[in-house]
Design an enzyme around this catalytic site. Structure first.
Site, mmCIF file in Angstrom:
data_model
loop_
_atom_site.group_PDB
_atom_site.id
_atom_site.type_symbol
_atom_site.label_atom_id
_atom_site.label_comp_id
_atom_site.label_asym_id
_atom_site.label_seq_id
_atom_site.Cartn_x
_atom_site.Cartn_y
_atom_site.Cartn_z
ATOM 1 N N TYR A 150 0.817 -1.225 0.000
ATOM 2 C CA TYR A 150 0.000 0.000 0.000
ATOM 3 C C TYR A 150 0.845 1.266 0.000
ATOM 4 O O TYR A 150 0.309 2.367 -0.041
ATOM 5 C CB TYR A 150 -0.922 0.011 1.232
ATOM 6 C CG TYR A 150 -0.148 -0.109 2.530
ATOM 7 C CD1 TYR A 150 0.416 1.006 3.125
ATOM 8 C CD2 TYR A 150 0.063 -1.348 3.122
ATOM 9 C CE1 TYR A 150 1.167 0.897 4.287
ATOM 10 C CE2 TYR A 150 0.798 -1.471 4.281
ATOM 11 C CZ TYR A 150 1.352 -0.350 4.861
ATOM 12 O OH TYR A 150 2.097 -0.472 5.999
ATOM 13 N N GLY A 151 2.170 1.122 0.062
ATOM 14 C CA GLY A 151 3.024 2.300 0.224
ATOM 15 C C GLY A 151 4.073 2.444 -0.858
ATOM 16 O O GLY A 151 3.758 2.449 -2.050
ATOM 17 N N THR A 152 5.324 2.525 -0.444
ATOM 18 C CA THR A 152 6.416 2.846 -1.361
ATOM 19 C C THR A 152 6.769 1.704 -2.315
ATOM 20 O O THR A 152 7.564 1.907 -3.232
ATOM 21 C CB THR A 152 7.686 3.251 -0.585
ATOM 22 O OG1 THR A 152 8.163 2.128 0.161
ATOM 23 C CG2 THR A 152 7.412 4.435 0.328
ATOM 24 N N LEU A 153 6.194 0.510 -2.119
ATOM 25 C CA LEU A 153 6.490 -0.620 -3.005
ATOM 26 C C LEU A 153 5.527 -0.716 -4.194
ATOM 27 O O LEU A 153 5.708 -1.555 -5.073
ATOM 28 C CB LEU A 153 6.469 -1.937 -2.208
ATOM 29 C CG LEU A 153 7.612 -2.100 -1.202
ATOM 30 C CD1 LEU A 153 7.342 -3.251 -0.255
ATOM 31 C CD2 LEU A 153 8.940 -2.305 -1.923
ATOM 32 N N GLU A 208 11.173 -4.573 5.291
ATOM 33 C CA GLU A 208 10.146 -3.953 6.139
ATOM 34 C C GLU A 208 10.500 -3.989 7.626
ATOM 35 O O GLU A 208 9.706 -3.566 8.456
ATOM 36 C CB GLU A 208 8.785 -4.635 5.920
ATOM 37 C CG GLU A 208 8.276 -4.540 4.496
ATOM 38 C CD GLU A 208 7.827 -3.140 4.089
ATOM 39 O OE1 GLU A 208 8.090 -2.167 4.823
ATOM 40 O OE2 GLU A 208 7.207 -3.016 3.029
#
Length: 156
Positions: free
Chosen positions: A7-10, A82
């Site tokens: 849901y983020g920087t990936l 992570e």
């Protein structure tokens, strides 16, 4: 293969997507887009403007992201990337399928047709209490209107 929801920087177009397509780290196959069945707070926190999904089910928004099938090598890389289990914890969550491109087993196709799949998600239960008071987002973009640009690890 394990199913992972990012849901983020990936996500595609975000600063760390390069890791998802680096086959030296393992295999990650894009399956589709989804959002959390339950609501969660998605915050941008810390001096590096990192997106965190706080593991507080029922609070916040249905968080949007991408669904991937990953091999054991990629899952191990993601755990290390992570900071699992200290910074983030990898837990199973139910993800509502918004758009499915996945080609795979009959089980995958059936799950997608039913509209909900179980995915590993990196969320956190180990956060400072003041993070609960930060603004909640339903979708993350490092260059979003929030003005909180993500700081790459190599720039820290």
């Amino acid at each position: 293969m394990a199913r992972v929801f990012v849901y983020g920087t990936l996500k595609k177009g975000q600063p760390n997507y390069k890791h998802m397509i680096n086959t030296a780290k393992g295999l990650a196959k894009f399956q589709g887009r989804g959002r959390t069945v339950e609501k969660y707070p998605l915050v941008i926190a810390g001096k590096y403007n990192i997106p965190y999904m706080l593991n507080i089910p029922g609070t916040g928004h249905h968080v949007a992201g991408e669904i991937y099938s990953v091999d054991d090598q990629m899952l191990q890389f993601l755990d290390e990337f992570e900071g699992c289990p200290d910074m983030y914890q990898r837990t199973l969550m139910r993800i509502e399928v918004v758009e499915w491109e996945g080609k795979g087993s009959a089980g995958d196709a059936r799950a997608a047709a039913e509209g909900v799949v179980e995915c590993f998600v990196y969320s956190t239960m180990t956060y400072p209490p003041e993070w609960v008071g930060l603004p909640y987002y339903d979708s993350y973009d490092s260059l979003g209107k929030h003005g909180l640009s993500y700081v790459l690890r190599e720039s820290r």
